[in-house]
Design a protein around this motif. Sequence first.
Motif, short mmCIF file in Angstrom:
data_model
loop_
_atom_site.label_atom_id
_atom_site.label_comp_id
_atom_site.label_asym_id
_atom_site.label_seq_id
_atom_site.Cartn_x
_atom_site.Cartn_y
_atom_site.Cartn_z
N SER A 27 16.38 79.40 -7.19
CA SER A 27 15.16 79.14 -7.13
C SER A 27 14.55 79.39 -5.66
O SER A 27 15.09 79.88 -4.85
CB SER A 27 15.18 77.55 -7.01
N SER A 29 11.37 78.93 -2.86
CA SER A 29 10.27 77.83 -2.42
C SER A 29 9.95 78.59 -1.23
O SER A 29 10.42 79.44 -0.62
CB SER A 29 11.38 76.72 -1.72
N GLU A 33 10.49 74.62 2.74
CA GLU A 33 11.96 74.87 2.01
C GLU A 33 12.14 76.25 1.88
O GLU A 33 13.53 76.39 1.28
CB GLU A 33 12.13 74.18 0.47
N LYS A 69 10.68 76.96 -7.28
CA LYS A 69 11.48 75.86 -7.37
C LYS A 69 10.14 74.85 -8.08
O LYS A 69 10.58 73.67 -8.55
CB LYS A 69 11.56 75.24 -5.80
N ASN A 70 8.90 74.70 -7.63
CA ASN A 70 8.11 73.75 -8.21
C ASN A 70 7.50 74.23 -9.47
O ASN A 70 6.62 73.37 -10.09
CB ASN A 70 6.77 73.55 -6.99
N GLN A 71 8.19 75.23 -10.24
CA GLN A 71 7.55 75.41 -11.63
C GLN A 71 7.89 74.37 -12.62
O GLN A 71 8.94 73.88 -12.46
CB GLN A 71 8.27 76.83 -11.93
N ASN A 72 7.47 74.21 -13.61
CA ASN A 72 7.73 73.24 -14.63
C ASN A 72 9.26 73.72 -15.21
O ASN A 72 9.38 74.71 -15.66
CB ASN A 72 6.51 73.59 -15.85
N GLU A 73 9.78 72.40 -15.34
CA GLU A 73 11.37 72.57 -15.62
C GLU A 73 11.49 73.16 -17.20
O GLU A 73 12.31 73.96 -17.48
CB GLU A 73 11.87 71.26 -15.59
#
Length: 154
Positions: A27, A29, A33, A69-73
């Motif tokens: 991931s 960030s 992070e 990291k903040n992308q839609n799971e």
Amino acid sequence: MKWIPQEVETYLNAKEYVDTAVVPLYSVSVGGEMKQSASAAEFITLLTTHLERQFTGRIVLFPPFTYLKNQNEEKVLSDLLNWESAILQSEFKHVYYITSEIEWRAMTEKLKGAIIWLPAIPLEQMSDSQKLTIIDSQVKQILTLFTQKWHDNM
């Protein structure tokens, strides 16, 4: 085998002996992070490179599957499932995903491949020999998982 032309050519000429794909999961960030993200990527890179050296001729180390990291799971999982489908259609019998992202443990049942989660060990303050000792220890644990799985499928 690494994801470089000469080794991919070797794989293509000996596919019947190379049945395992290893895909690092990173991931990325940015912002606060960023350092933690880079540290985890360094750890997984060293680990998978060392693992590939141990099993040259039996595994192909794919390029890392990288996502924000903040992308839609669901989008990330869908993209990884596309990779997995292509890998399995290419006659690999085993797919291992190696990551330091604990969130992947919850996705185990959605994937045909196996998730190997290891907490990232910050390596930046260590000497090269200390890094090698730690990575070697982690690889030995993974070797046991691989050989057990291969033995079970004989």
